[in-house]
Scaffold this motif. Structure first.
Motif, short mmCIF file in Angstrom:
data_model
loop_
_atom_site.label_atom_id
_atom_site.label_comp_id
_atom_site.label_asym_id
_atom_site.label_seq_id
_atom_site.Cartn_x
_atom_site.Cartn_y
_atom_site.Cartn_z
N TYR A 141 1.53 16.50 32.07
CA TYR A 141 -0.06 15.42 31.71
C TYR A 141 -0.40 14.52 32.71
O TYR A 141 0.70 13.75 32.84
N LYS A 192 -0.33 11.54 23.66
CA LYS A 192 0.59 12.07 24.00
C LYS A 192 1.50 12.55 23.28
O LYS A 192 2.40 13.55 23.53
N THR A 207 4.19 12.17 31.46
CA THR A 207 3.08 12.10 31.51
C THR A 207 2.47 10.42 32.26
O THR A 207 2.79 9.64 32.39
#
Length: 238
Positions: A141, A192, A207
């Motif tokens: 991400y 997250k 992330t």
């Protein structure tokens, strides 16, 4: 007119003054985009045309691998046939060479403006991991935050690999997932964790957070610059 046809050099009337007008109109629009801090896809389009002109000047040939994927081989073959005919016409070729000699420095100057804008934007962006980074980081991400606001744009990214001329390249595809509002009870780490619960196929996702000190157009500037920064970061940690 923020894009040129792939065959602008040979399409239609091949006249120095006319092509000069077309090119200057294109570069004027690109300049407006840069003044609005918009980099992409305008920078990519400009680089493509500049590189192709360099190849044409150096080899008097059009190179298929320099054209974007949207151009089919059949389209290129038609374009190449047209250009091959032009090469045998001394009068027309003289016009082409004048156009190229005019266009290359003009495009190079605009590319320098784009490069300065890119470097300025990159200087404003800080890229850091959110939480502990896993060993596998080719998928995960990307969070983007600008100008100390509470808004966070969340993307899922995936690295892709391809080979060309005995070299390997990396690129990154992204998918926009959602916008979140960051507050005291919803930190980047909390976001997250929420993603991990929602998308269980990534139980321990890499992330990263890209924070821009200044606000720029998100899709045209911040996202593509942050992606390039992330590609470099992942590549150096492999």
């Amino acid at each position: 007119m923020d894009s040129l046809k792939h065959d602008w050099l040979t399409e239609g009337l091949i006249d120095y003054e006319y092509k000069k007008y077309v090119l200057l109109a294109y570069l004027k629009d690109i300049g407006k985009k840069f003044n609005q801090s918009e980099l992409y896809p305008f920078m990519t389009d400009l680089i493509f045309h500049y590189r192709n002109l360099i190849k044409v000047r150096e080899s008097k040939k059009l190179m298929y691998d320099s054209f974007p994927e949207t151009l089919t081989k059949a389209d290129f073959n038609k374009l190449r046939l047209t250009y091959d005919k032009i090469i045998n016409d001394d009068e027309v070729m003289e016009q082409i060479e004048r156009i190229i000699s005019f266009a290359i420095p003009k495009m190079k100057g605009m590319l320098e403006e784009g490069k300065e804008l890119y470097e300025f934007v990159e200087e404003q962006i800080n890229l850091e991991p959110v939480g502990v980074s896993p060993i596998y980081s080719d998928e995960g991400y990307l969070f983007i935050n600008q100008d100390a606001s509470s808004d966070v744009s969340i993307y899922r990214y995936q690295m892709t690999f391809f080979e060309h001329a005995e070299e390997k390249y990396r690129s990154m595809s992204t998918e926009f997932l959602m916008n979140e509002i960051r507050n005291i009870s919803k930190s980047y780490e909390n976001i997250k964790v929420s993603l991990t619960k929602k998308y269980t196929e990534l139980p321990n996702p890499a992330t990263y957070l890209a924070v821009s000190k200044l606000k720029f157009p998100l899709n045209e500037t911040v996202l593509p610059v942050a992606k390039r920064m992330l590609v470099r970061r992942i590549s150096t940690t492999d």
